[in-house]
Design a protein around this motif. Structure first.
Motif, PDB file in Angstrom:
ATOM      1  N   PHE A  63      25.174  -9.108  -2.557  1.00 43.77           N
ATOM      2  CA  PHE A  63      26.289  -8.830  -1.647  1.00 43.77           C
ATOM      3  C   PHE A  63      27.580  -8.613  -2.439  1.00 43.77           C
ATOM      4  N   PHE A  67      29.793  -5.445  -2.927  1.00 38.91           N
ATOM      5  CA  PHE A  67      31.194  -5.637  -2.528  1.00 38.91           C
ATOM      6  C   PHE A  67      32.144  -5.070  -3.593  1.00 38.91           C
ATOM      7  N   PHE A 110      29.194  -0.416   3.123  1.00 35.07           N
ATOM      8  CA  PHE A 110      28.994  -1.700   3.825  1.00 35.07           C
ATOM      9  C   PHE A 110      28.017  -1.518   4.989  1.00 35.07           C
ATOM     10  N   SER A 114      25.150  -3.138   2.603  1.00 32.64           N
ATOM     11  CA  SER A 114      25.406  -4.586   2.689  1.00 32.64           C
ATOM     12  C   SER A 114      24.843  -5.199   3.971  1.00 32.64           C
ATOM     13  N   LEU A 115      25.173  -4.617   5.117  1.00 34.97           N
ATOM     14  CA  LEU A 115      24.759  -5.230   6.393  1.00 34.97           C
ATOM     15  C   LEU A 115      23.238  -5.217   6.609  1.00 34.97           C
ATOM     16  N   SER A 122      25.636 -11.252   4.562  1.00 36.14           N
ATOM     17  CA  SER A 122      26.714 -10.630   5.338  1.00 36.14           C
ATOM     18  C   SER A 122      27.241 -11.597   6.400  1.00 36.14           C
ATOM     19  N   GLN A 123      26.322 -12.330   7.047  1.00 35.59           N
ATOM     20  CA  GLN A 123      26.738 -13.330   8.041  1.00 35.59           C
ATOM     21  C   GLN A 123      27.474 -14.483   7.364  1.00 35.59           C
ATOM     22  N   ALA A 126      30.951 -13.382   6.094  1.00 41.50           N
ATOM     23  CA  ALA A 126      31.780 -12.617   7.056  1.00 41.50           C
ATOM     24  C   ALA A 126      33.205 -13.163   7.108  1.00 41.50           C
ATOM     25  N   MET A 129      35.264 -11.565   4.421  1.00 36.41           N
ATOM     26  CA  MET A 129      35.557 -10.163   4.722  1.00 36.41           C
ATOM     27  C   MET A 129      36.637 -10.049   5.801  1.00 36.41           C
ATOM     28  N   THR A 166      36.692  -2.591   8.033  1.00 34.31           N
ATOM     29  CA  THR A 166      35.905  -3.723   7.519  1.00 34.31           C
ATOM     30  C   THR A 166      35.930  -4.894   8.501  1.00 34.31           C
ATOM     31  N   PHE A 170      32.415  -6.705  10.436  1.00 32.58           N
ATOM     32  CA  PHE A 170      32.013  -8.094  10.198  1.00 32.58           C
ATOM     33  C   PHE A 170      32.310  -9.043  11.367  1.00 32.58           C
ATOM     34  N   VAL A 338      20.277  -7.276  12.064  1.00 35.51           N
ATOM     35  CA  VAL A 338      21.034  -8.414  11.487  1.00 35.51           C
ATOM     36  C   VAL A 338      20.744  -9.688  12.274  1.00 35.51           C
TER      37      VAL A 338
END
Length: 344
Positions: A63, A67, A110, A114-115, A122-123, A126, A129, A166, A170, A338
């Motif tokens: 991640f 990022f 992203f 990433s997601l 990602s969770q 978050a 972010m 972004t 998120f 997700v």
């Protein structure tokens, strides 16, 4: 190359700064891609990567590797410092391409890497972010307010507007992700239009300093009308492209956390402050000096470009449904993916 060959006095410095920032982030992303290639048994297909059972440690490391690349491109605070220097030195066409297309690559990264590949990380991250997005929206909006160079002001406003993208990703809601994608498209139209408008003035006066103008509306009425529309879109005026995505993201953020949504909404206030103050000083009032007195209005080529962007900005602001309809199924599928990984 566009900056280094056709840019301003410090073009080599700006081009190298841009290159080095992008290179450092991209090298870490390359490492992440090679790791995913080995884990998937020698496949570069994204569909295969979406199914990989990665450990939480591996997800976190990957991640942050992604990022590094995407945050520089967006650009997110605090790795946004290359953007004002690069925009100031870039020729008008370079600025338009950079703001309208290249900044979107980071946000798209992203969304596509990433997601879905790293849903757990990602969770987990978050909150970081969201925090960085809010700093971009609030702090960079304040920085934009004190700029004396028109290009720098619009460059900082780009950082603030991309903070919405972004943030929308998120908060993990249909409304937020759809709003973020709409904001990406809208920002492409609006920021390109803003930079091209500054280019029109720069071609005639060879200055980007706000203090060198004043009363442009007296000598360039047609151009000033277009400039007002684009400035209003930059503020997020309802009925323009700049409003739709930001409003969707703010609503999604409020549903997720009232205080996050409230902080994001301040962007509409700051956006109006720096955009309208710039418009007042450059375009309104009596003619500021001899340079402004000698200005000629838009030629047919410039008029065609400005009119095309104006139509896009208004159409997207009044009727965004074609854009949201196309993305609905993909957004729902991504968020389902997700959510399922979180349950597992």
């Amino acid at each position: 190359l566009i900056i280094g060959i056709w840019g301003g006095p410090n073009k080599i410095y700006a081009a190298f700064k841009f290159f080095l920032y992008t290179l450092m982030g991209s090298l870490l992303m390359l490492v992440a891609l090679i790791y995913l290639y080995t884990q998937s048994g020698g496949s570069f297909a994204l569909a295969d990567w979406y199914k990989l059972p990665l450990s939480s440690t591996a997800q976190t490391l990957l991640f942050f590797a992604f990022f590094a690349a995407f945050a520089v491109k967006v650009p997110m605070w605090p790795v946004h410092t290359w953007l004002p220097d690069v925009h100031v030195e870039a020729p008008t066409g370079g600025s338009a391409v950079l703001a309208a297309i290249m900044l979107k690559l980071g946000a798209y990264g992203f969304l596509r890497f990433s997601l879905p590949i790293l849903p757990d990380a990602s969770q987990e991250w978050a909150w970081l972010m969201i925090a960085l997005s809010l700093v971009a929206v609030v702090y960079v909006g304040l920085v934009a307010m004190v700029q004396q160079d028109m290009k720098k002001l619009v460059a900082y406003s780009s950082v603030a507007h991309m903070g919405f993208v972004t943030l929308g990703f998120f908060v993990f809601s249909d409304l937020g992700v759809s709003g973020a994608i709409v904001q990406m498209i809208a920002h492409g139209f609006v920021s390109a239009a803003m930079f091209l408008a500054i280019g029109v003035l720069y071609d005639r006066v060879h200055s980007r300093e706000i203090a060198d103008y004043g009363g442009v509306v007296n000598t360039m009425p047609n151009f000033s009308a277009f400039a007002l529309l684009f400035v209003m879109a930059n503020c997020g005026l309802p009925g323009t492209a700049g409003f739709v995505g930001e409003w969707m993201v703010i609503l999604a953020a409020v549903k997720s956390n009232f205080w996050v949504g409230s902080a994001a909404a301040t962007a509409l206030i700051f956006g109006a402050a720096y955009s309208l103050w710039m418009f007042k000083r450059v375009y309104l009032g009596p003619v500021g000096n001899d340079n402004v007195k000698g200005l000629t209005d838009l030629n047919p080529r410039e008029f065609l470009v400005m009119a095309s962007l104006a139509i896009a900005v208004l159409f997207m602001g009044v009727y965004p449904k074609p854009f949201t309809d196309v993305m609905d199924a993909s957004v729902a599928d991504l968020l389902r993916h997700v959510a399922i990984s979180k349950l597992n």
